[in-house]
Scaffold this motif. Sequence first.
Motif, PDB file in Angstrom:
ATOM      1  N   SER A  44      18.780 -14.062   1.700  1.00 29.10           N
ATOM      2  CA  SER A  44      18.676 -14.121   0.100  1.00 29.10           C
ATOM      3  C   SER A  44      17.931 -14.997  -0.627  1.00 29.10           C
ATOM      4  O   SER A  44      17.427 -16.224  -0.013  1.00 29.10           O
ATOM      5  CB  SER A  44      20.272 -14.113  -0.200  1.00 29.10           C
ATOM      6  N   ASP A  45      17.490 -14.553  -1.776  1.00 26.54           N
ATOM      7  CA  ASP A  45      16.504 -15.441  -2.602  1.00 26.54           C
ATOM      8  C   ASP A  45      17.090 -16.641  -2.827  1.00 26.54           C
ATOM      9  O   ASP A  45      16.316 -17.735  -2.920  1.00 26.54           O
ATOM     10  CB  ASP A  45      15.733 -14.602  -3.660  1.00 26.54           C
ATOM     11  N   ARG A  48      17.219 -19.006  -0.192  1.00 27.09           N
ATOM     12  CA  ARG A  48      15.656 -19.541   0.289  1.00 27.09           C
ATOM     13  C   ARG A  48      15.248 -20.430  -0.735  1.00 27.09           C
ATOM     14  O   ARG A  48      14.735 -21.529  -0.243  1.00 27.09           O
ATOM     15  CB  ARG A  48      14.845 -18.280   0.290  1.00 27.09           C
ATOM     16  N   GLN A  49      15.625 -20.124  -1.981  1.00 32.82           N
ATOM     17  CA  GLN A  49      15.122 -21.534  -2.876  1.00 32.82           C
ATOM     18  C   GLN A  49      15.941 -22.499  -2.434  1.00 32.82           C
ATOM     19  O   GLN A  49      15.232 -23.553  -2.835  1.00 32.82           O
ATOM     20  CB  GLN A  49      15.340 -20.765  -4.278  1.00 32.82           C
TER      21      GLN A  49
END
Length: 99
Positions: A44-45, A48-49
């Motif tokens: 998921s974004d 990831r971030q």
Amino acid sequence: MGSNKLSYIGLAYRAGSVLAGTAACEKGIKKKSVCLLLLQHGLSDNSRQTFLKLCERYNIDCLSIDEKDSIGSAIGRPEIMILAITDRRFAKQIKKELV
């Protein structure tokens, strides 16, 4: 990622030099025991971030792996989308194979 590259990840896992999953990887990063972080493309974004920021803060190399290649399958756990390599030599070899 070819079978040779997957085999290094599997070998590191069998040697006890891999942390699997978000909680274990985050804990390892904060303890400064991680040498290389591998992120699956389907992660998921938000996750990831979070991990990219952690890697930047703790000066850890981070590599993204294509969707067609499953890092989880390399350790026999296909649902896993994030791995941390804790051994410097394994990290160096895996990074060499992936880059």
